[in-house]
Write a protein that holds these residues in place. Structure first.
Motif, PDB file in Angstrom:
ATOM      1  N   CYS A  76      -3.191   9.339  -3.866  1.00 51.79           N
ATOM      2  CA  CYS A  76      -2.913   8.277  -5.053  1.00 51.79           C
ATOM      3  C   CYS A  76      -1.397   8.867  -5.491  1.00 51.79           C
ATOM      4  O   CYS A  76      -0.628   8.584  -5.891  1.00 51.79           O
ATOM      5  CB  CYS A  76      -3.793   7.902  -5.241  1.00 51.79           C
ATOM      6  N   ARG A  77      -1.402  10.525  -5.284  1.00 49.56           N
ATOM      7  CA  ARG A  77      -0.894  10.774  -6.334  1.00 49.56           C
ATOM      8  C   ARG A  77       0.366  10.991  -6.199  1.00 49.56           C
ATOM      9  O   ARG A  77       1.393  10.907  -6.570  1.00 49.56           O
ATOM     10  CB  ARG A  77      -1.065  12.677  -7.078  1.00 49.56           C
ATOM     11  N   PHE A  78      -0.045  10.869  -4.297  1.00 52.42           N
ATOM     12  CA  PHE A  78       1.745  11.326  -3.702  1.00 52.42           C
ATOM     13  C   PHE A  78       2.134   9.800  -3.383  1.00 52.42           C
ATOM     14  O   PHE A  78       3.216   9.882  -3.551  1.00 52.42           O
ATOM     15  CB  PHE A  78       1.800  11.707  -2.223  1.00 52.42           C
ATOM     16  N   HIS A  79       1.675   9.336  -3.311  1.00 49.19           N
ATOM     17  CA  HIS A  79       2.269   7.153  -2.973  1.00 49.19           C
ATOM     18  C   HIS A  79       2.188   6.956  -3.915  1.00 49.19           C
ATOM     19  O   HIS A  79       3.511   5.893  -3.939  1.00 49.19           O
ATOM     20  CB  HIS A  79       0.871   7.114  -2.211  1.00 49.19           C
ATOM     21  N   GLN A  80       1.555   7.004  -5.463  1.00 52.25           N
ATOM     22  CA  GLN A  80       1.646   6.220  -6.270  1.00 52.25           C
ATOM     23  C   GLN A  80       3.756   6.354  -7.376  1.00 52.25           C
ATOM     24  O   GLN A  80       4.088   5.641  -7.827  1.00 52.25           O
ATOM     25  CB  GLN A  80       1.212   6.215  -7.667  1.00 52.25           C
ATOM     26  N   VAL A  81       4.100   7.069  -6.669  1.00 52.87           N
ATOM     27  CA  VAL A  81       5.679   7.833  -7.227  1.00 52.87           C
ATOM     28  C   VAL A  81       6.196   6.758  -6.652  1.00 52.87           C
ATOM     29  O   VAL A  81       6.573   7.127  -4.723  1.00 52.87           O
ATOM     30  CB  VAL A  81       5.904   9.124  -6.626  1.00 52.87           C
ATOM     31  N   PRO A  82       7.198   5.798  -7.019  1.00 56.74           N
ATOM     32  CA  PRO A  82       7.784   4.778  -6.816  1.00 56.74           C
ATOM     33  C   PRO A  82       8.900   5.191  -5.147  1.00 56.74           C
ATOM     34  O   PRO A  82       9.758   4.621  -4.649  1.00 56.74           O
ATOM     35  CB  PRO A  82       8.429   4.146  -7.342  1.00 56.74           C
ATOM     36  N   GLY A  83      10.011   6.202  -5.686  1.00 55.38           N
ATOM     37  CA  GLY A  83      11.215   6.420  -5.463  1.00 55.38           C
ATOM     38  C   GLY A  83      10.794   7.503  -3.918  1.00 55.38           C
ATOM     39  O   GLY A  83      12.376   7.492  -3.275  1.00 55.38           O
ATOM     40  N   ARG A  84       9.902   7.611  -3.871  1.00 55.81           N
ATOM     41  CA  ARG A  84      10.098   8.131  -2.356  1.00 55.81           C
ATOM     42  C   ARG A  84      10.645   7.213  -0.899  1.00 55.81           C
ATOM     43  O   ARG A  84       9.906   6.561  -0.645  1.00 55.81           O
ATOM     44  CB  ARG A  84       8.663   8.883  -1.539  1.00 55.81           C
ATOM     45  N   SER A  85      10.674   7.920  -0.540  1.00 57.12           N
ATOM     46  CA  SER A  85      11.420   7.184   1.475  1.00 57.12           C
ATOM     47  C   SER A  85      10.258   7.049   2.089  1.00 57.12           C
ATOM     48  O   SER A  85       8.987   8.032   2.463  1.00 57.12           O
ATOM     49  CB  SER A  85      12.609   7.430   2.088  1.00 57.12           C
ATOM     50  N   ASN A  86      10.424   6.293   2.749  1.00 56.78           N
ATOM     51  CA  ASN A  86       9.366   6.006   4.376  1.00 56.78           C
ATOM     52  C   ASN A  86       9.429   7.201   5.126  1.00 56.78           C
ATOM     53  O   ASN A  86       7.931   7.350   5.280  1.00 56.78           O
ATOM     54  CB  ASN A  86       9.817   4.642   5.327  1.00 56.78           C
ATOM     55  N   LYS A  87      10.265   7.841   5.207  1.00 56.71           N
ATOM     56  CA  LYS A  87      10.616   9.248   6.388  1.00 56.71           C
ATOM     57  C   LYS A  87       8.666  10.129   5.356  1.00 56.71           C
ATOM     58  O   LYS A  87       8.103  10.906   6.148  1.00 56.71           O
ATOM     59  CB  LYS A  87      11.473   9.383   6.349  1.00 56.71           C
ATOM     60  N   GLU A  88       9.646  10.311   3.737  1.00 58.05           N
ATOM     61  CA  GLU A  88       8.823  10.980   3.597  1.00 58.05           C
ATOM     62  C   GLU A  88       6.965  10.674   3.443  1.00 58.05           C
ATOM     63  O   GLU A  88       6.386  11.706   3.138  1.00 58.05           O
ATOM     64  CB  GLU A  88       8.874  11.021   1.726  1.00 58.05           C
ATOM     65  N   ARG A  89       7.066   9.603   3.603  1.00 57.07           N
ATOM     66  CA  ARG A  89       5.947   9.618   2.592  1.00 57.07           C
ATOM     67  C   ARG A  89       4.614   9.432   4.122  1.00 57.07           C
ATOM     68  O   ARG A  89       4.171   9.974   4.512  1.00 57.07           O
ATOM     69  CB  ARG A  89       5.262   7.591   2.703  1.00 57.07           C
TER      70      ARG A  89
END
Lengths: 359, 272
Positions: A76-89
């Protein structure tokens, strides 16, 4: 509040925390935006006002133990940050699910109880990849599953024997199609044709019950066999009939008669049908090789055999009682026909008597 | 650890739905919990093509098909074709991959001079899945065309088109040692040259294949369907040299099925 106090409390007030309690009693606090990523926690906070302090910690479902909670919160901590790119996710996800199978299962379960769908999908896909291409034995090994299906149950999906409504449906469809074709060819002697159609359907049905087609290795009932032989002599073989028989042979492949003639057995032809339909795909379904290795006859003891015999007869009787309705259906499909009532008597030969008010 | 005890059935269903029909069948013999999960509609609905409902509604017996359990429906479509579009087309799931297969019946094709009884007749044959097939009496200008919208086909699939026919033994002329032109054309793509193939099996056994249903087929060409938004694909069979008569060709239709994935599958590794 004095200014000093304010200065001290300010940093804490900038971040709000949610209090969570796992089933083992331990309580922890988690940053609000991270915890709220889980729909279940979100619901508790918003709808019930829970989680604002230690005393009102949200009780998490039993399936979430502290280790799993920690993993889920990382996610959750990683994904809740809105700015990430699809690749990063995607890259994070791939690394994230690298864990042993047991943990993957626990994680799936925990994520499911918190209704965190993206994580459930992720872990489920990972588990699916583990299952893909494996034989049943391998799957049992990986997941430490007991081998507690009976021999009957294991064989049953391969043969799809008597799944009552399905057989009827298939037969109905075939009978209908044959009927259509025959009508188009403008039959002269309608009644004789009908009788032939009926014979074939019944015969085909009985023949695969008996494991006809040369493949039958197991239980035979002498009664039905006789029916078969007599029928066979009478029959003309047409291409549709052959096609249907071949299809039946394929579909109900490794026939040994109704190991379980229980109607309503929902396990269908699935394994059996497909394993015998594909020409070369027999080896795919390891269950078949299980059969090949063993000898069906040896594994079924006399008591079971008797039970099976009884079930076959029961099935045949049930089928007979349904026959008249089916006949009506097939007949009413046609145009002007004298409505006739067909009946199957005990030894299986088709008798016909006229009944003018039936429709 | 017994994962069937850790995970609720919905999760098991979800996991299995991410595998393939073959894997699902294998899983069904592992243990009772998995078997129960495999039997669920949710799993098989995922394996069916997403527009299966609209396809079935177009068939001759939609009610009985829609009332089936999804697993049964899947195998129904897998084992047999169903007639759609008023009996002029058929639909099936391809045996190797579960992808969509269509056959355009003769009535769905445009056959030049097809409506003139002197040249073509329409009869029904018991070994045809369609109510009618086209029988060539005689013609100088032989041209048969079909088309299908790519949105009906499975995406990311390489399809091949096959002309399904028979040559009558007697009274067949114009096909021995004489090839016909076959072509497959995707909308918007520069038309290829097509190919010239001999239909008579005695002439060229490698191209002419006997089908399981008793008919013969010859590949007309192939094309890759990516997203299904390429408009329509057209197929044609042409032999318009009017110096000689053609006789005795019986056309059942044109079949489209995936190619390259093949009907022989390698040990259960399915392509999506």
């Amino acid at each position: 509040m004095s200014e000093v106090d304010m200065a001290v409390t300010k940093p804490e007030m900038m971040k709000s925390y949610i209090w969570l309690q796992t089933a083992d009693g331990s309580i922890q606090q988690v940053e609000q935006e991270v915890a709220m990523f889980c729909p279940m926690i979100c619901h508790e906070v918003i709808q019930k006002g829970m989680g604002s302090s230690k005393n009102y910690a949200i009780s998490l479902p039993q399936r979430v133990n502290p280790a799993m909670l920690s993993l889920i919160l990382d996610y959750c901590r990683f994904h809740q940050v809105p700015g990430r790119s699809n690749k990063e996710r995607k890259s994070f996800d791939e690394k994230f699910i690298r864990m042993d199978t047991k943990r993957l299962c626990e994680l799936t379960s925990a994520a499911d109880s918190l209704q965190l769908k993206p994580l459930v999908d992720l872990t489920s896909r990972a588990l699916a990849r583990i299952i893909e291409g494996k034989s049943p034995e391998e799957i049992r090994e990986i997941f430490h599953l007991p081998d507690d299906l009976t021999e009957e149950e294991k064989l049953e999906p391969l043969k799809n024997t008597t799944d009552d409504p399905r057989i009827r449906l298939l037969n109905r469809l075939y009978a209908k199609k044959r009927k259509e074709l025959k009508e188009r060819q403008k039959l002269k002697n309608v009644e004789v044709e009908e009788e032939r159609v009926d014979d074939r359907s019944v015969d085909d049905l009985l023949s695969f019950i008996n494991g006809d087609g040369g493949d039958s290795k197991g239980i035979k009932t002498s009664k039905s066999k006789k029916k078969n032989r007599r029928r066979k002599d009478q029959q003309k073989s047409t291409s549709t009939n052959d096609a249907f028989k071949n299809h039946n042979k394929e579909l109900y492949g490794l026939n040994s008669v109704c190991c379980s003639a229980e109607a309503g057995q929902r396990s269908w032809a699935s394994v059996g049908a497909s394993s015998n339909l594909h020409d070369v795909e027999d080896d795919i379904f390891a269950s078949k090789s299980e059969l090949d290795d063993g000898d069906i006859d040896d594994e079924i003891d006399p008591a079971l055999k008797e039970k099976i015999d009884r079930e076959v007869e029961d099935f045949a009787r049930r089928l007979n009682s349904d026959w008249p309705e089916r006949m009506q259906e097939i007949l009413s499909f046609g145009h002007e026909r004298k409505p006739v009532h067909f009946s199957l008597n005990g030894n299986g030969s088709l008798r016909r008597y006229a009944n003018s008010e039936q429709r | 650890m017994d994962f069937t005890r850790i995970l609720p059935e919905e999760c098991l269903c979800l996991i299995i739905s991410f595998t393939s029909p073959a894997d699902a069948c294998r899983s069904a013999v592992v243990c009772p919990a998995l078997r129960s999960a495999v039997d669920s509609d949710g799993v098989w609905e995922k394996f069916l093509p997403c527009d299966y409902k609209s396809i079935i509604l177009d068939s001759s017996s939609p009610a009985s098909l829609l009332s089936m359990e999804k697993k049964e429906l899947y195998f129904r479509l897998f084992c047999h074709s169903i007639l759609i579009q008023n009996g002029t087309m058929s639909f099936q799931l391809e045996k190797g991959s579960g992808k969509k297969c269509y056959m355009l019946g003769a009535r769905a094709l445009s056959i030049i001079w097809g409506d003139t009884p002197d040249y073509w007749t329409w009869t029904s044959q018991p070994d045809s899945r369609f109510p009618e097939v086209a029988v060539l009496k005689l013609v100088w200008w032989l041209e048969v065309k079909g088309r299908i919208e790519t949105r009906l086909l499975s995406s990311n699939t390489n399809y091949a088109a096959y002309i399904v026919f028979k040559l009558r033994n007697r009274r067949t002329t114009g096909f021995k040692h004489r090839p016909v032109g076959l072509n497959v054309n995707v909308d918007g793509v520069v038309p290829g040259e097509g190919r010239r193939v001999l239909l008579d099996p005695q002439d060229e056994p490698r191209h002419v294949r006997e089908r399981e249903d008793g008919w013969t087929e010859v590949e007309m060409g192939e094309f890759l369907n990516e997203c299904g938004d390429d408009g329509t694909v057209e197929f044609s069979l042409k032999e318009i040299d009017t110096n000689y008569i053609k006789r005795g060709l019986i056309i059942e239709g044109i079949e489209l099925r995936p190619k390259g994935i093949g009907s022989k599958v390698n040990n259960g590794h399915q392509c999506p």
